[in-house]
Design an enzyme around this catalytic site. Structure first.
Site, PDB file in Angstrom:
ATOM      1  N   GLU A  89       0.824  -1.196   0.000  1.00 54.12           N
ATOM      2  CA  GLU A  89       0.000   0.000   0.000  1.00 54.12           C
ATOM      3  C   GLU A  89       0.865   1.255   0.000  1.00 54.12           C
ATOM      4  O   GLU A  89       1.922   1.307   0.641  1.00 54.12           O
ATOM      5  CB  GLU A  89      -0.930  -0.004   1.218  1.00 54.12           C
ATOM      6  CG  GLU A  89      -1.804  -1.254   1.212  1.00 54.12           C
ATOM      7  CD  GLU A  89      -2.897  -1.286   2.266  1.00 54.12           C
ATOM      8  OE1 GLU A  89      -3.757  -2.175   2.168  1.00 54.12           O
ATOM      9  OE2 GLU A  89      -2.901  -0.449   3.186  1.00 54.12           O
ATOM     10  N   CYS A 116       0.672  -2.439  15.830  1.00 55.89           N
ATOM     11  CA  CYS A 116       0.690  -2.167  14.390  1.00 55.89           C
ATOM     12  C   CYS A 116       0.061  -3.317  13.626  1.00 55.89           C
ATOM     13  O   CYS A 116       0.422  -4.477  13.844  1.00 55.89           O
ATOM     14  CB  CYS A 116       2.136  -1.961  13.930  1.00 55.89           C
ATOM     15  SG  CYS A 116       2.262  -1.637  12.147  1.00 55.89           S
TER      16      CYS A 116
HETATM   17  N1  SAH Z   1       8.871   0.578  10.501  1.00 56.30           N
HETATM   18  C1  SAH Z   1       8.906   2.027  10.529  1.00 56.30           C
HETATM   19  C2  SAH Z   1       7.718   2.654   9.816  1.00 56.30           C
HETATM   20  C3  SAH Z   1       6.444   2.335  10.530  1.00 56.30           C
HETATM   21  S1  SAH Z   1       4.953   3.226  10.202  1.00 56.30           S
HETATM   22  C4  SAH Z   1       8.944   2.490  11.962  1.00 56.30           C
HETATM   23  O1  SAH Z   1       8.750   1.670  12.850  1.00 56.30           O
HETATM   24  O2  SAH Z   1       9.181   3.676  12.206  1.00 56.30           O
HETATM   25  C5  SAH Z   1       5.130   4.828  10.820  1.00 56.30           C
HETATM   26  C6  SAH Z   1       4.676   5.059  12.255  1.00 56.30           C
HETATM   27  O3  SAH Z   1       3.341   4.629  12.546  1.00 56.30           O
HETATM   28  C7  SAH Z   1       5.579   4.374  13.234  1.00 56.30           C
HETATM   29  O4  SAH Z   1       5.972   5.275  14.233  1.00 56.30           O
HETATM   30  C8  SAH Z   1       4.675   3.331  13.803  1.00 56.30           C
HETATM   31  O5  SAH Z   1       5.091   2.912  15.065  1.00 56.30           O
HETATM   32  C9  SAH Z   1       3.340   4.023  13.814  1.00 56.30           C
HETATM   33  N2  SAH Z   1       2.201   3.117  13.978  1.00 56.30           N
HETATM   34  C10 SAH Z   1       2.164   1.792  13.737  1.00 56.30           C
HETATM   35  N3  SAH Z   1       0.952   1.284  14.031  1.00 56.30           N
HETATM   36  C11 SAH Z   1       0.196   2.316  14.461  1.00 56.30           C
HETATM   37  C12 SAH Z   1      -1.164   2.426  14.868  1.00 56.30           C
HETATM   38  N4  SAH Z   1      -1.967   1.382  14.877  1.00 56.30           N
HETATM   39  N5  SAH Z   1      -1.616   3.659  15.223  1.00 56.30           N
HETATM   40  C13 SAH Z   1      -0.799   4.727  15.164  1.00 56.30           C
HETATM   41  N6  SAH Z   1       0.493   4.672  14.767  1.00 56.30           N
HETATM   42  C14 SAH Z   1       0.989   3.489  14.429  1.00 56.30           C
END
Ligand code: SAH
Length: 364
Positions: A89, A116
């Site tokens: 996505e 996540c």
């Molecule tokens: N692997 C990378 C990119 C992840 S996505 C990382 O860990 O940074 C980007 C952000 O969204 C990250 O900070 C992640 O922790 C956050 N994130 C993941 N799941 C989430 C959720 N359900 N609600 C809000 N933020 C979330």
């Protein structure tokens, strides 16, 4: 070979190996990234003979579009099918004065963060540089902007599916193409790599390229972070923050790392957590981005109350830590942070993926 997979040095080397002049590689890159062309026939400053040779050796190919969904707030989510039947996505987030493209770097993710939804599917495979870059090219072309002047995409964040630093060898050339003047030509502050904290690769990134960094911190103590972001058991907070200090050291004063902090009701959102976080980051070049938790099916967590988020932000701001609260975007199409699941057709756990079929598809 797909040209989206080669940064300028690699493309020049490929041309040299074919007995062609390296500057021809620069011209081809400009056609692709600055003028948005994917056909060799249109590259009018290149001889017909060379165009034919190029078409024999290379292709310029984006993944196939599976669905496009448009949120009520203008956010768009594309599901793209990769070779081998996997899907990823890509999310486009237009805002006042800027437009951010959130790109994926892996099919699934191995980091297993408990909050996540991408984590639930595990890691299927790494994406190639070509697949990473093709998302950007596809989005720019679909949005219909001029690749050169009117930028339809001003910022790129590696915050889609996957842990970018766990796919370093493909992500590094992708960053180079994003920053290259013959590529997308974005400035280093407008390309952000977001990591859960792979310390050795934070150091390599610092040595290899100059780009913005975001770190998914999410907890101020190792006990809590071990639970939320399991990679913390390998690289605990103190080691992570040392790598972050090395990352900003020697860069200009405006360079900050953004620390992402998901707000989970009753878990990490109490005043004591905010005070501990402020102590951790007090002496650092830091900004904090509070992300209200975005729910997904079967999660044990709830989003923090708005008052808790505001109180948390105030504690940080009172201690002079620049703090923003991320506005939730695209949650009506499951395009918000942590909601990306792709759609996977191969053997793997994919129970969450099914729900992508449930939401209305605006166009395909
Ligand atoms: N692997 C990378 C990119 C992840 S996505 C990382 O860990 O940074 C980007 C952000 O969204 C990250 O900070 C992640 O922790 C956050 N994130 C993941 N799941 C989430 C959720 N359900 N609600 C809000 N933020 C979330």
């Amino acid at each position: 070979m797909n040209l989206f997979g080669l940064d300028r040095a690699q493309l020049r080397a490929a041309f040299a190996a074919m007995g062609e002049k390296p500057y021809r590689a620069d011209q081809v890159m400009q056609w692709i990234y600055r003028r948005g062309k994917d056909s060799f026939d249109e590259m009018s400053n290149i001889s017909k003979a060379l165009r034919e040779r190029l078409a024999q050796h290379f292709e310029i190919r984006t993944p196939e579009l599976v669905t496009e969904q448009v949120s009520a707030d203008g956010t768009r989510k594309w599901v793209l099918r990769l070779d081998g039947g996997n899907a990823i996505e890509t999310v486009y987030i237009p805002e006042e004065g800027r437009a951010t493209l959130c790109i994926s770097s892996q099919v699934g993710c191995a980091m297993d963060c408990s909050f996540c939804s991408t984590a639930q599917q595990g890691l299927n495979r790494n994406m190639t540089t070509a697949e990473i870059i093709a998302q950007v090219w596809f989005a720019a072309r679909t949005l219909g902007g001029d690749f050169q002047n009117e930028r339809v995409i001003s910022n790129i964040v590696f915050m889609g599916m996957g842990e970018p630093l766990a796919n370093y060898n493909a992500v590094l050339p992708a960053i180079r193409i994003l920053l290259d003047d013959f590529g997308f030509g974005l400035s280093k502050r407008r390309v952000t790599v977001s990591t859960s904290g792979l310390v050795p690769f934070i150091d390599r990134l610092r040595e290899d390229v100059d780009t913005a960094l975001a770190v998914s911190l999410h907890a101020p103590t190792d006990a809590l972070r071990d639970e939320l972001v399991p990679i913390n058991r390998k690289y605990p907070i103190a080691e992570l923050l040392d790598a972050c200090r090395r990352y900003t050291a020697g860069k200009d004063r405006k360079t900050h790392i953004v620390y992402e902090y998901v707000m989970l009701d009753g878990v990490n959102d109490k005043p004591e957590h905010a005070r501990a976080l402020a102590r951790l980051l007090g002496d650092m070049a830091a900004k904090v981005n509070l992300i209200p938790f975005n729910p997904f099916p079967q999660t044990q967590y709830r989003r923090s109350k708005p008052e808790a988020i505001q109180a948390f932000a105030k504690i940080l701001r009172d201690r002079r830590i620049l703090t923003t609260v991320r506005r939730t975007r695209g949650d009506d199409i499951d395009a918000a942070c942590g909601q990306l699941v792709g759609r996977v057709q191969s053997r793997q756990k994919n129970r969450l993926s099914a729900r992508i079929g449930d939401v209305p598809v605006i166009s395909t």
